[in-house]
Design a protein around this motif. Structure first.
Motif, short mmCIF file in Angstrom:
data_model
loop_
_atom_site.label_atom_id
_atom_site.label_comp_id
_atom_site.label_asym_id
_atom_site.label_seq_id
_atom_site.Cartn_x
_atom_site.Cartn_y
_atom_site.Cartn_z
N GLY A 1 -0.82 -12.56 10.96
CA GLY A 1 -2.25 -12.34 11.13
C GLY A 1 -3.02 -12.22 9.83
O GLY A 1 -4.21 -11.96 9.86
N GLY A 2 -2.36 -12.39 8.70
CA GLY A 2 -3.04 -12.26 7.42
C GLY A 2 -3.48 -13.58 6.84
O GLY A 2 -3.57 -13.73 5.62
N GLN A 3 -3.77 -14.55 7.69
CA GLN A 3 -4.11 -15.90 7.21
C GLN A 3 -5.36 -15.92 6.35
O GLN A 3 -5.47 -16.72 5.43
CB GLN A 3 -4.29 -16.85 8.40
N ALA B 1 -3.87 -5.95 0.32
CA ALA B 1 -2.56 -5.35 0.06
C ALA B 1 -1.76 -5.18 1.35
O ALA B 1 -0.53 -5.29 1.34
CB ALA B 1 -2.71 -4.02 -0.65
N ALA B 2 -2.45 -4.93 2.44
CA ALA B 2 -1.77 -4.71 3.73
C ALA B 2 -1.12 -5.98 4.26
O ALA B 2 -0.23 -5.90 5.11
CB ALA B 2 -2.76 -4.17 4.75
N THR B 3 -1.51 -7.16 3.77
CA THR B 3 -0.92 -8.40 4.26
C THR B 3 0.36 -8.78 3.53
O THR B 3 1.05 -9.70 3.94
CB THR B 3 -1.92 -9.57 4.16
N LYS C 1 -5.74 -16.79 -0.63
CA LYS C 1 -6.27 -16.12 -1.81
C LYS C 1 -5.13 -15.47 -2.61
O LYS C 1 -5.09 -15.58 -3.84
CB LYS C 1 -7.28 -15.06 -1.38
N LEU C 2 -4.21 -14.81 -1.93
CA LEU C 2 -3.08 -14.15 -2.61
C LEU C 2 -2.17 -15.18 -3.28
O LEU C 2 -1.69 -14.97 -4.39
CB LEU C 2 -2.30 -13.28 -1.63
N LYS D 1 0.81 -1.21 0.00
CA LYS D 1 0.00 0.00 0.00
C LYS D 1 0.85 1.27 0.00
O LYS D 1 0.35 2.35 -0.28
CB LYS D 1 -0.98 0.01 1.17
N GLU D 2 2.15 1.16 0.29
CA GLU D 2 3.06 2.31 0.29
C GLU D 2 3.62 2.61 -1.10
O GLU D 2 4.29 3.62 -1.28
CB GLU D 2 4.21 2.07 1.27
#
Length: 78
Positions: free
Chosen positions: A22-24, A69-71, A29-30, A6-7
């Motif tokens: 924590g992005g499980q 995107a944050a994960t 999906k990604l 996201k940056e």
């Protein structure tokens, strides 16, 4: 140096380093979309509010929501 997707801005190139803790929920999906560690991508465009982000990976355009995107931890390529 690892940053968050996201940056990044439109036109930036990067490489996926891994996934944030924590992005499980989004990780599977990604991975299915081809965003695996080590793959290179191009940020095609970013919506005005930052959601969604369009990236080109493995010859395919993929749109990611801000939460997805944050994960991703990525490295900016020169």
């Amino acid at each position: 140096m690892s940053i968050m997707l996201k940056e990044m801005k439109a036109g930036d190139q990067g490489r996926v380093q891994g996934f944030a803790a924590g992005g499980q929920a989004y990780r599977r999906k990604l991975l299915a979309m081809g965003l695996t560690p080590g793959v290179e991508f191009l940020v095609v465009r970013v919506a005005p509010m930052g959601d969604p982000v369009e990236v080109r990976v493995r010859g395919t355009s993929v749109s990611l929501r801000k939460d997805e995107a944050a994960t991703l931890n990525v490295e900016r390529m020169p």
